[in-house]
Design an enzyme around this catalytic site. Structure first.
Site, PDB file in Angstrom:
ATOM      1  N   LYS A 105       0.823  -1.218   0.000  1.00  0.00           N
ATOM      2  CA  LYS A 105       0.000   0.000   0.000  1.00  0.00           C
ATOM      3  C   LYS A 105       0.858   1.270   0.000  1.00  0.00           C
ATOM      4  O   LYS A 105       2.072   1.223   0.269  1.00  0.00           O
ATOM      5  CB  LYS A 105      -0.929  -0.025   1.218  1.00  0.00           C
ATOM      6  CG  LYS A 105      -1.955  -1.168   1.193  1.00  0.00           C
ATOM      7  CD  LYS A 105      -2.950  -1.013   2.339  1.00  0.00           C
ATOM      8  CE  LYS A 105      -3.914  -2.176   2.384  1.00  0.00           C
ATOM      9  NZ  LYS A 105      -4.964  -1.973   3.418  1.00  0.00           N
TER      10      LYS A 105
ATOM     11  N   TYR B 184     -12.455  -2.617  -3.811  1.00  0.00           N
ATOM     12  CA  TYR B 184     -12.875  -2.854  -2.425  1.00  0.00           C
ATOM     13  C   TYR B 184     -14.405  -2.932  -2.278  1.00  0.00           C
ATOM     14  O   TYR B 184     -14.917  -2.732  -1.171  1.00  0.00           O
ATOM     15  CB  TYR B 184     -12.340  -1.737  -1.523  1.00  0.00           C
ATOM     16  CG  TYR B 184     -10.939  -1.956  -0.976  1.00  0.00           C
ATOM     17  CD1 TYR B 184     -10.573  -3.153  -0.364  1.00  0.00           C
ATOM     18  CD2 TYR B 184      -9.997  -0.930  -1.013  1.00  0.00           C
ATOM     19  CE1 TYR B 184      -9.298  -3.330   0.180  1.00  0.00           C
ATOM     20  CE2 TYR B 184      -8.716  -1.102  -0.477  1.00  0.00           C
ATOM     21  CZ  TYR B 184      -8.388  -2.311   0.127  1.00  0.00           C
ATOM     22  OH  TYR B 184      -7.136  -2.478   0.675  1.00  0.00           O
TER      23      TYR B 184
ATOM     24  N   PHE C 267     -15.851   2.735   6.921  1.00  0.00           N
ATOM     25  CA  PHE C 267     -14.508   3.178   6.510  1.00  0.00           C
ATOM     26  C   PHE C 267     -14.280   3.109   5.003  1.00  0.00           C
ATOM     27  O   PHE C 267     -13.185   3.391   4.526  1.00  0.00           O
ATOM     28  CB  PHE C 267     -13.441   2.356   7.252  1.00  0.00           C
ATOM     29  CG  PHE C 267     -13.557   0.856   7.093  1.00  0.00           C
ATOM     30  CD1 PHE C 267     -13.054   0.198   5.977  1.00  0.00           C
ATOM     31  CD2 PHE C 267     -14.180   0.085   8.084  1.00  0.00           C
ATOM     32  CE1 PHE C 267     -13.161  -1.180   5.830  1.00  0.00           C
ATOM     33  CE2 PHE C 267     -14.296  -1.304   7.943  1.00  0.00           C
ATOM     34  CZ  PHE C 267     -13.784  -1.925   6.810  1.00  0.00           C
TER      35      PHE C 267
ATOM     36  N   ARG D  96      -1.462 -14.609   4.291  1.00  0.00           N
ATOM     37  CA  ARG D  96      -2.226 -13.979   5.376  1.00  0.00           C
ATOM     38  C   ARG D  96      -1.492 -14.101   6.717  1.00  0.00           C
ATOM     39  O   ARG D  96      -1.518 -13.192   7.532  1.00  0.00           O
ATOM     40  CB  ARG D  96      -3.631 -14.575   5.451  1.00  0.00           C
ATOM     41  CG  ARG D  96      -4.457 -14.122   4.250  1.00  0.00           C
ATOM     42  CD  ARG D  96      -5.890 -14.551   4.336  1.00  0.00           C
ATOM     43  NE  ARG D  96      -6.620 -13.869   5.393  1.00  0.00           N
ATOM     44  CZ  ARG D  96      -7.023 -12.612   5.352  1.00  0.00           C
ATOM     45  NH1 ARG D  96      -6.736 -11.853   4.306  1.00  0.00           N
ATOM     46  NH2 ARG D  96      -7.703 -12.070   6.341  1.00  0.00           N
TER      47      ARG D  96
ATOM     48  N   THR E  78      -5.211  -7.411  10.711  1.00  0.00           N
ATOM     49  CA  THR E  78      -5.489  -6.163   9.973  1.00  0.00           C
ATOM     50  C   THR E  78      -4.970  -4.939  10.722  1.00  0.00           C
ATOM     51  O   THR E  78      -4.399  -4.027  10.119  1.00  0.00           O
ATOM     52  CB  THR E  78      -7.023  -6.024   9.765  1.00  0.00           C
ATOM     53  OG1 THR E  78      -7.507  -7.218   9.179  1.00  0.00           O
ATOM     54  CG2 THR E  78      -7.345  -4.842   8.876  1.00  0.00           C
TER      55      THR E  78
ATOM     56  N   ARG F 209       2.661  -6.506   9.000  1.00  0.00           N
ATOM     57  CA  ARG F 209       1.920  -5.369   9.568  1.00  0.00           C
ATOM     58  C   ARG F 209       2.471  -4.952  10.926  1.00  0.00           C
ATOM     59  O   ARG F 209       2.457  -3.767  11.264  1.00  0.00           O
ATOM     60  CB  ARG F 209       0.433  -5.703   9.641  1.00  0.00           C
ATOM     61  CG  ARG F 209      -0.210  -5.640   8.245  1.00  0.00           C
ATOM     62  CD  ARG F 209      -1.562  -6.273   8.254  1.00  0.00           C
ATOM     63  NE  ARG F 209      -2.326  -6.024   7.041  1.00  0.00           N
ATOM     64  CZ  ARG F 209      -3.377  -6.741   6.672  1.00  0.00           C
ATOM     65  NH1 ARG F 209      -3.770  -7.750   7.422  1.00  0.00           N
ATOM     66  NH2 ARG F 209      -4.028  -6.451   5.567  1.00  0.00           N
TER      67      ARG F 209
ATOM     68  N   ASN G 180      -1.879   0.038   6.887  1.00  0.00           N
ATOM     69  CA  ASN G 180      -1.369  -1.237   7.403  1.00  0.00           C
ATOM     70  C   ASN G 180      -0.451  -1.944   6.406  1.00  0.00           C
ATOM     71  O   ASN G 180      -0.275  -3.156   6.441  1.00  0.00           O
ATOM     72  CB  ASN G 180      -2.516  -2.129   7.893  1.00  0.00           C
ATOM     73  CG  ASN G 180      -3.484  -2.517   6.781  1.00  0.00           C
ATOM     74  OD1 ASN G 180      -3.359  -2.052   5.656  1.00  0.00           O
ATOM     75  ND2 ASN G 180      -4.437  -3.362   7.087  1.00  0.00           N
TER      76      ASN G 180
ATOM     77  N   HIS H 230      -2.069  -5.459   1.592  1.00  0.00           N
ATOM     78  CA  HIS H 230      -3.358  -6.128   1.442  1.00  0.00           C
ATOM     79  C   HIS H 230      -3.079  -7.519   0.894  1.00  0.00           C
ATOM     80  O   HIS H 230      -2.160  -7.695   0.085  1.00  0.00           O
ATOM     81  CB  HIS H 230      -4.257  -5.384   0.446  1.00  0.00           C
ATOM     82  CG  HIS H 230      -5.452  -6.194   0.017  1.00  0.00           C
ATOM     83  ND1 HIS H 230      -6.595  -6.257   0.769  1.00  0.00           N
ATOM     84  CD2 HIS H 230      -5.638  -7.026  -1.040  1.00  0.00           C
ATOM     85  CE1 HIS H 230      -7.447  -7.093   0.175  1.00  0.00           C
ATOM     86  NE2 HIS H 230      -6.893  -7.562  -0.927  1.00  0.00           N
TER      87      HIS H 230
ATOM     88  N   GLU I  79      -9.274 -10.883  -7.557  1.00  0.00           N
ATOM     89  CA  GLU I  79      -8.352  -9.759  -7.354  1.00  0.00           C
ATOM     90  C   GLU I  79      -7.180  -9.807  -8.335  1.00  0.00           C
ATOM     91  O   GLU I  79      -6.719  -8.764  -8.801  1.00  0.00           O
ATOM     92  CB  GLU I  79      -7.855  -9.763  -5.901  1.00  0.00           C
ATOM     93  CG  GLU I  79      -8.982  -9.441  -4.924  1.00  0.00           C
ATOM     94  CD  GLU I  79      -8.529  -9.337  -3.474  1.00  0.00           C
ATOM     95  OE1 GLU I  79      -9.378  -9.038  -2.625  1.00  0.00           O
ATOM     96  OE2 GLU I  79      -7.328  -9.542  -3.187  1.00  0.00           O
TER      97      GLU I  79
HETATM   98  P1  CMP Z   1      -7.255  -4.729   3.785  1.00  0.00           P
HETATM   99  O1  CMP Z   1      -6.782  -6.107   4.057  1.00  0.00           O
HETATM  100  O2  CMP Z   1      -6.658  -4.005   2.637  1.00  0.00           O
HETATM  101  O3  CMP Z   1      -8.855  -4.786   3.547  1.00  0.00           O
HETATM  102  C1  CMP Z   1      -9.681  -3.679   3.812  1.00  0.00           C
HETATM  103  C2  CMP Z   1      -8.990  -2.592   4.577  1.00  0.00           C
HETATM  104  O4  CMP Z   1      -9.845  -1.695   5.249  1.00  0.00           O
HETATM  105  C3  CMP Z   1      -8.133  -3.180   5.662  1.00  0.00           C
HETATM  106  O5  CMP Z   1      -7.034  -3.845   5.093  1.00  0.00           O
HETATM  107  C4  CMP Z   1      -7.821  -1.932   6.486  1.00  0.00           C
HETATM  108  O6  CMP Z   1      -6.661  -1.257   6.033  1.00  0.00           O
HETATM  109  C5  CMP Z   1      -9.023  -1.042   6.227  1.00  0.00           C
HETATM  110  N1  CMP Z   1      -9.810  -0.771   7.435  1.00  0.00           N
HETATM  111  C6  CMP Z   1     -10.023   0.432   7.973  1.00  0.00           C
HETATM  112  N2  CMP Z   1     -10.793   0.344   9.068  1.00  0.00           N
HETATM  113  C7  CMP Z   1     -11.080  -0.960   9.243  1.00  0.00           C
HETATM  114  C8  CMP Z   1     -11.818  -1.694  10.210  1.00  0.00           C
HETATM  115  N3  CMP Z   1     -12.450  -1.091  11.228  1.00  0.00           N
HETATM  116  N4  CMP Z   1     -11.888  -3.037  10.075  1.00  0.00           N
HETATM  117  C9  CMP Z   1     -11.272  -3.664   9.035  1.00  0.00           C
HETATM  118  N5  CMP Z   1     -10.555  -3.006   8.087  1.00  0.00           N
HETATM  119  C10 CMP Z   1     -10.450  -1.675   8.183  1.00  0.00           C
END
Ligand code: CMP
Length: 136
Positions: free
Chosen positions: A12, A52, A60, A88, A94, A105, A115, A118, A129
């Site tokens: 990212k 997304y 969010f 993962r 996350t 992360r 973070n 992805h 994806e």
């Molecule tokens: P990612 O794995 O890219 O998938 C969705 C993204 O939403 C996640 O990583 C986070 O960076 C972002 N995000 C922001 N707020 C939240 C939340 N409350 N719960 C989960 N993902 C979040």
């Protein structure tokens, strides 16, 4: 039984900006995830919204789409035994604050939004994806 899989990984904007691409690639390679294809690109907010889409009902969502389109990202097809779950595990939770030691992360993430990486959450989503970023 392990099986050969492909998954999508995105480094990212926060991590690209801090020049972490090579360091993160090394983590995948050391764990036998082969980088089949990769490219550095910047996507539009509309493209991020499409990518997304599964999160469109989340509070969010708007910030997430703005963020992913805010700067260059590095996208990769990772291939290896159980690539989806191996990736993962390497990423960690996350929220970097909750991520296990030595995960990407935990090492590099700044916040739940920034973070650093992805990764596809299932084999089915990995296929979607990958085809989103890499037209075959
Ligand atoms: P990612 O794995 O890219 O998938 C969705 C993204 O939403 C996640 O990583 C986070 O960076 C972002 N995000 C922001 N707020 C939240 C939340 N409350 N719960 C989960 N993902 C979040």
């Amino acid at each position: 039984m392990s099986k050969m899989e492909q998954t999508l990984s995105i480094i990212k904007p926060d991590a690209v900006e801090r020049n972490l691409i090579e360091e993160i690639k090394k983590i995948f390679i050391e764990k036998n995830l082969n980088i089949k294809e990769s490219k550095k690109i910047q996507i539009t907010k509309d493209e991020a919204a499409e990518f997304y889409k599964v999160h469109q009902s989340k509070p969010f969502y708007n910030d997430l789409c703005s963020y992913l389109s805010s700067g260059p990202i590095f996208v990769m097809i990772l291939e290896g035994d159980d690539a989806v779950s191996v990736n993962r595990k390497l990423m960690g939770a996350t929220d970097p604050k909750k991520a296990e030691d030595n995960t990407i992360r935990k090492l590099f993430g700044i916040s739940i939004d920034k973070n650093s990486v992805h990764g596809s959450d299932s084999l089915e989503n990995a296929k979607k994806e990958i085809s989103f970023f890499f037209k075959s």
